[in-house]
Design an enzyme around this catalytic site. Structure first.
Site, PDB file in Angstrom:
ATOM      1  N   ASP A  30       9.734  -1.791   1.238  1.00  0.00           N
ATOM      2  CA  ASP A  30      10.992  -1.322   0.656  1.00  0.00           C
ATOM      3  C   ASP A  30      10.980   0.201   0.617  1.00  0.00           C
ATOM      4  OD1 ASP A  30      13.270  -2.771  -1.441  1.00  0.00           O
ATOM      5  OD2 ASP A  30      13.033  -0.593  -1.461  1.00  0.00           O
ATOM      6  N   ASN A  87      17.494 -11.530  -5.137  1.00  0.00           N
ATOM      7  CA  ASN A  87      18.756 -11.184  -5.779  1.00  0.00           C
ATOM      8  C   ASN A  87      19.880 -11.822  -4.965  1.00  0.00           C
ATOM      9  OD1 ASN A  87      17.422  -9.602  -7.690  1.00  0.00           O
ATOM     10  ND2 ASN A  87      17.494  -7.785  -6.377  1.00  0.00           N
ATOM     11  N   GLY A  93      22.586  -8.699  -8.451  1.00  0.00           N
ATOM     12  CA  GLY A  93      21.993  -7.415  -8.083  1.00  0.00           C
ATOM     13  C   GLY A  93      21.730  -7.249  -6.599  1.00  0.00           C
ATOM     14  N   GLN A  94      22.352  -8.095  -5.772  1.00  0.00           N
ATOM     15  CA  GLN A  94      22.141  -7.990  -4.317  1.00  0.00           C
ATOM     16  C   GLN A  94      23.011  -6.877  -3.748  1.00  0.00           C
ATOM     17  OE1 GLN A  94      22.868 -11.623  -2.135  1.00  0.00           O
ATOM     18  NE2 GLN A  94      21.983 -10.799  -0.248  1.00  0.00           N
ATOM     19  N   SER A  95      22.371  -5.921  -3.074  1.00  0.00           N
ATOM     20  CA  SER A  95      23.114  -4.804  -2.476  1.00  0.00           C
ATOM     21  C   SER A  95      23.161  -4.871  -0.959  1.00  0.00           C
ATOM     22  CB  SER A  95      22.510  -3.468  -2.912  1.00  0.00           C
ATOM     23  OG  SER A  95      21.174  -3.353  -2.474  1.00  0.00           O
ATOM     24  N   HIS A 100      16.893 -11.502   1.584  1.00  0.00           N
ATOM     25  CA  HIS A 100      15.573 -10.867   1.571  1.00  0.00           C
ATOM     26  C   HIS A 100      14.830 -11.279   0.317  1.00  0.00           C
ATOM     27  CE1 HIS A 100      18.681  -8.181  -0.014  1.00  0.00           C
ATOM     28  NE2 HIS A 100      17.778  -7.761  -0.904  1.00  0.00           N
ATOM     29  N   HIS A 102      12.173 -10.069  -2.211  1.00  0.00           N
ATOM     30  CA  HIS A 102      11.379  -8.936  -2.699  1.00  0.00           C
ATOM     31  C   HIS A 102      10.014  -9.476  -3.116  1.00  0.00           C
ATOM     32  CE1 HIS A 102      14.722  -5.969  -3.506  1.00  0.00           C
ATOM     33  NE2 HIS A 102      15.437  -7.080  -3.585  1.00  0.00           N
TER      34      HIS A 102
HETATM   35  P1  AMP Z   1      18.879  -5.864  -3.130  1.00  0.00           P
HETATM   36  O1  AMP Z   1      19.434  -4.859  -4.089  1.00  0.00           O
HETATM   37  O2  AMP Z   1      18.213  -7.031  -3.779  1.00  0.00           O
HETATM   38  O3  AMP Z   1      19.912  -6.279  -2.107  1.00  0.00           O
HETATM   39  O4  AMP Z   1      17.703  -5.135  -2.350  1.00  0.00           O
HETATM   40  C1  AMP Z   1      17.908  -4.309  -1.256  1.00  0.00           C
HETATM   41  C2  AMP Z   1      16.657  -3.498  -1.114  1.00  0.00           C
HETATM   42  O5  AMP Z   1      16.675  -2.887   0.171  1.00  0.00           O
HETATM   43  C3  AMP Z   1      16.483  -2.377  -2.122  1.00  0.00           C
HETATM   44  O6  AMP Z   1      15.289  -2.578  -2.870  1.00  0.00           O
HETATM   45  C4  AMP Z   1      16.428  -1.117  -1.272  1.00  0.00           C
HETATM   46  O7  AMP Z   1      15.517  -0.154  -1.749  1.00  0.00           O
HETATM   47  C5  AMP Z   1      16.002  -1.666   0.073  1.00  0.00           C
HETATM   48  N1  AMP Z   1      16.363  -0.869   1.222  1.00  0.00           N
HETATM   49  C6  AMP Z   1      17.568  -0.295   1.480  1.00  0.00           C
HETATM   50  N2  AMP Z   1      17.540   0.360   2.656  1.00  0.00           N
HETATM   51  C7  AMP Z   1      16.294   0.180   3.170  1.00  0.00           C
HETATM   52  C8  AMP Z   1      15.642   0.598   4.362  1.00  0.00           C
HETATM   53  N3  AMP Z   1      16.272   1.350   5.284  1.00  0.00           N
HETATM   54  N4  AMP Z   1      14.353   0.246   4.549  1.00  0.00           N
HETATM   55  C9  AMP Z   1      13.708  -0.492   3.617  1.00  0.00           C
HETATM   56  N5  AMP Z   1      14.274  -0.947   2.482  1.00  0.00           N
HETATM   57  C10 AMP Z   1      15.546  -0.606   2.245  1.00  0.00           C
END
Ligand code: AMP
Length: 114
Positions: A30, A87, A93-95, A100, A102
């Site tokens: 991450d 998430n 909390g999924q962005s 994925h 974690h």
């Molecule tokens: P979520 O908020 O559960 O969708 O998690 C998305 C995760 O992706 C977050 O922990 C970010 O830090 C991570 N993330 C975003 N962009 C990148 C990237 N380019 N390489 C690795 N991790 C990333």
């Protein structure tokens, strides 16, 4: 190029610190770690969230979990324990809308999460 960030990482179009990969699953670090060790395990195919993954391709869900588990072992988290989180959706909390797992470890986790 795809407009999905994690699809682009899976194809190598966007660089990431790869921990392991197979023909169907990629594990990478991450970029904004929330623990001393924080990696993400994803399927290469674009599936939005863990519910969709479980319902549409249970064998791929098992491969994602197996890769997450193996990464935890290889990164030295197995003895002291670690957390695996999916998430899901806005309030979850999924962005990034590409499923994925974690894998977080290397410090004491607290419960409940924020
Ligand atoms: P979520 O908020 O559960 O969708 O998690 C998305 C995760 O992706 C977050 O922990 C970010 O830090 C991570 N993330 C975003 N962009 C990148 C990237 N380019 N390489 C690795 N991790 C990333």
């Amino acid at each position: 190029m795809t407009d999905c960030l994690f699809c682009a990482i899976a194809t190598g179009d966007i660089p990431a610190a790869i921990v392991s990969e197979t023909d169907r699953v990629v594990v990478f670090r991450d970029v904004s770690p929330q623990a001393p060790t924080h990696v993400l395990a994803i399927p290469r195919s674009h599936i939005r969230n863990v519910g969709e993954l479980a319902q549409t391709d249970p064998s791929l869900a098992a491969e994602v979990l197996a890769a997450a588990t193996q990464a935890a072992i290889d990164l030295g988290l197995a003895d002291d324990g670690y957390r695996v989180v999916f998430n899901t959706g806005n309030e979850g909390g999924q962005s990034v809308d590409h499923v994925h797992a974690h894998v977080l470890g290397g410090r004491q986790m607290t419960w409940p999460p924020g």
